[in-house]
Design an enzyme around this catalytic site. Structure first.
Site, mmCIF file in Angstrom:
data_model
loop_
_atom_site.group_PDB
_atom_site.id
_atom_site.type_symbol
_atom_site.label_atom_id
_atom_site.label_comp_id
_atom_site.label_asym_id
_atom_site.label_seq_id
_atom_site.Cartn_x
_atom_site.Cartn_y
_atom_site.Cartn_z
ATOM 1 N N ASP A 17 8.501 20.891 2.234
ATOM 2 C CA ASP A 17 8.949 21.122 0.857
ATOM 3 C C ASP A 17 10.365 21.709 0.861
ATOM 4 O O ASP A 17 10.728 22.451 1.770
ATOM 5 C CB ASP A 17 7.964 22.075 0.156
ATOM 6 C CG ASP A 17 8.092 22.016 -1.362
ATOM 7 O OD1 ASP A 17 8.798 21.119 -1.880
ATOM 8 O OD2 ASP A 17 7.486 22.863 -2.038
ATOM 9 N N ASN A 65 3.282 12.487 -5.912
ATOM 10 C CA ASN A 65 4.712 12.180 -5.751
ATOM 11 C C ASN A 65 5.105 10.827 -6.347
ATOM 12 O O ASN A 65 6.281 10.564 -6.585
ATOM 13 C CB ASN A 65 5.140 12.224 -4.272
ATOM 14 C CG ASN A 65 5.242 13.640 -3.722
ATOM 15 O OD1 ASN A 65 5.134 13.851 -2.519
ATOM 16 N ND2 ASN A 65 5.452 14.622 -4.586
HETATM 17 C C1 FPP Z 1 9.327 17.578 -0.369
HETATM 18 O O1 FPP Z 1 10.560 18.091 -0.785
HETATM 19 C C2 FPP Z 1 9.510 16.410 0.461
HETATM 20 C C3 FPP Z 1 9.078 15.167 0.146
HETATM 21 C C4 FPP Z 1 8.355 14.820 -1.091
HETATM 22 C C5 FPP Z 1 9.353 14.037 1.066
HETATM 23 C C6 FPP Z 1 9.267 14.367 2.517
HETATM 24 C C7 FPP Z 1 9.815 13.252 3.272
HETATM 25 C C8 FPP Z 1 10.433 13.338 4.463
HETATM 26 C C9 FPP Z 1 10.597 14.569 5.274
HETATM 27 C C10 FPP Z 1 11.028 12.144 5.057
HETATM 28 C C11 FPP Z 1 10.099 11.009 5.072
HETATM 29 C C12 FPP Z 1 9.778 10.620 6.418
HETATM 30 C C13 FPP Z 1 9.100 9.501 6.683
HETATM 31 C C14 FPP Z 1 8.706 9.178 8.083
HETATM 32 C C15 FPP Z 1 8.726 8.609 5.582
HETATM 33 P P1 FPP Z 1 10.851 18.058 -2.328
HETATM 34 O O2 FPP Z 1 11.497 16.764 -2.659
HETATM 35 O O3 FPP Z 1 9.586 18.355 -3.067
HETATM 36 O O4 FPP Z 1 11.870 19.237 -2.476
HETATM 37 P P2 FPP Z 1 12.070 20.137 -3.772
HETATM 38 O O5 FPP Z 1 10.799 20.919 -3.949
HETATM 39 O O6 FPP Z 1 13.230 20.990 -3.386
HETATM 40 O O7 FPP Z 1 12.365 19.212 -4.914
#
Ligand code: FPP
Length: 240
Positions: A17, A65
């Site tokens: 996150d 998501n």
């Molecule tokens: C959460 O941060 C992260 C995600 C929803 C995506 C995670 C994805 C990766 C690490 C890369 C994907 C890798 C592969 C192999 C597909 P957030 O977007 O919720 O952050 P925020 O809370 O700051 O908005």
């Protein structure tokens, strides 16, 4: 940190996150945060396995998501397909078995084929299992397991009196040992529908650090903290 002196978890789970906020703080778009998160995940996974952890579960995309903007959803989906060769090379180099947990209902054929290829090509590796939770939700997993159980009972494959915790565990997306340590980056202190069955006795570690900034030394800190906790599993530690 001297890893011979600490208690090591068998199964570590990570709620990835803070990618989006990391990017916004740098004046970049959210996708840049996911790209950086991907690079960090590779480095961290290698480090954690090489320290002796046998299972890593990473929450990379939840059922919820899908509600995000089309651009962001497409970016994360494409990251998996675009980086397939890089991920495969990484798994082969490190001898990592990749498995997936989640519903593929809203995934494109290309994404599904990518997941199948990764699973198939790495299925014979033993000792390091990387469980990629993609399109994952814990309620959905428990419902899907229940449906499979009912189906097997109806078809006389399973006797209802045989159902216990270990049988139920076998019907989940992946049959994995319980999670010992959960790390959530990004500052929130909640489980967000992640592996509720597998987390029942896990130690929880929350950090404000955004995932792209969560480095090897931050993992050491989490292990140090985990190592100092007294896990009683509902019993009493008579040495106290
Ligand atoms: C959460 O941060 C992260 C995600 C929803 C995506 C995670 C994805 C990766 C690490 C890369 C994907 C890798 C592969 C192999 C597909 P957030 O977007 O919720 O952050 P925020 O809370 O700051 O908005």
């Amino acid at each position: 940190m001297d890893y011979t002196k600490v208690k090591l978890p068998t199964h570590v789970a990570i709620i990835v996150d803070g990618n989006g906020r990391w990017a916004t703080n740098q004046g970049l778009n959210r996708s840049a945060g996911h790209k950086e998160g991907f690079l960090n995940l590779k480095k961290l996974t290698k480090y954690i396995f090489n320290k002796g952890v046998s299972y890593i579960s990473a929450y990379l995309f939840s059922t919820e998501n899908f509600k995000r903007s089309k651009v962001e959803v497409a970016y994360i989906m494409n990251l998996l397909t675009d980086k397939l060769n890089e991920i495969l090379e990484f798994c082969h180099e490190e001898k990592i078995k990749a498995v997936f947990s989640g519903r593929v209902t809203h995934m494109s054929d290309k994404v599904i084929k990518t997941m199948e290829k990764l699973t198939e090509e790495t299925k014979n590796y033993e000792g390091k299992t990387f469980n990629i939770c993609f399109g994952y939700g814990s309620h959905a997993e428990i419902i899907d397991a229940t449906k499979k159980i009912v189906n097997d009972v109806n078809n006389n494959v399973l006797n209802i009196n045989e159902i216990d915790e270990s049988i139920f565990n076998r019907y989940l997306y992946q049959e994995l040992p319980p999670i010992d340590l959960l790390i959530r980056t990004g500052g929130e202190q909640r489980l967000s529908n992640f592996m509720l069955w597998q987390l029942s006795y896990a130690e929880l570690y929350f950090t404000k650090t955004y995932f792209p900034d969560f480095k090897e030394e931050d993992f050491d800190k989490a292990i140090y903290e985990y190592s100092s906790r007294d896990r009683r599993f509902g019993g009493i530690n008579y040495e106290d």
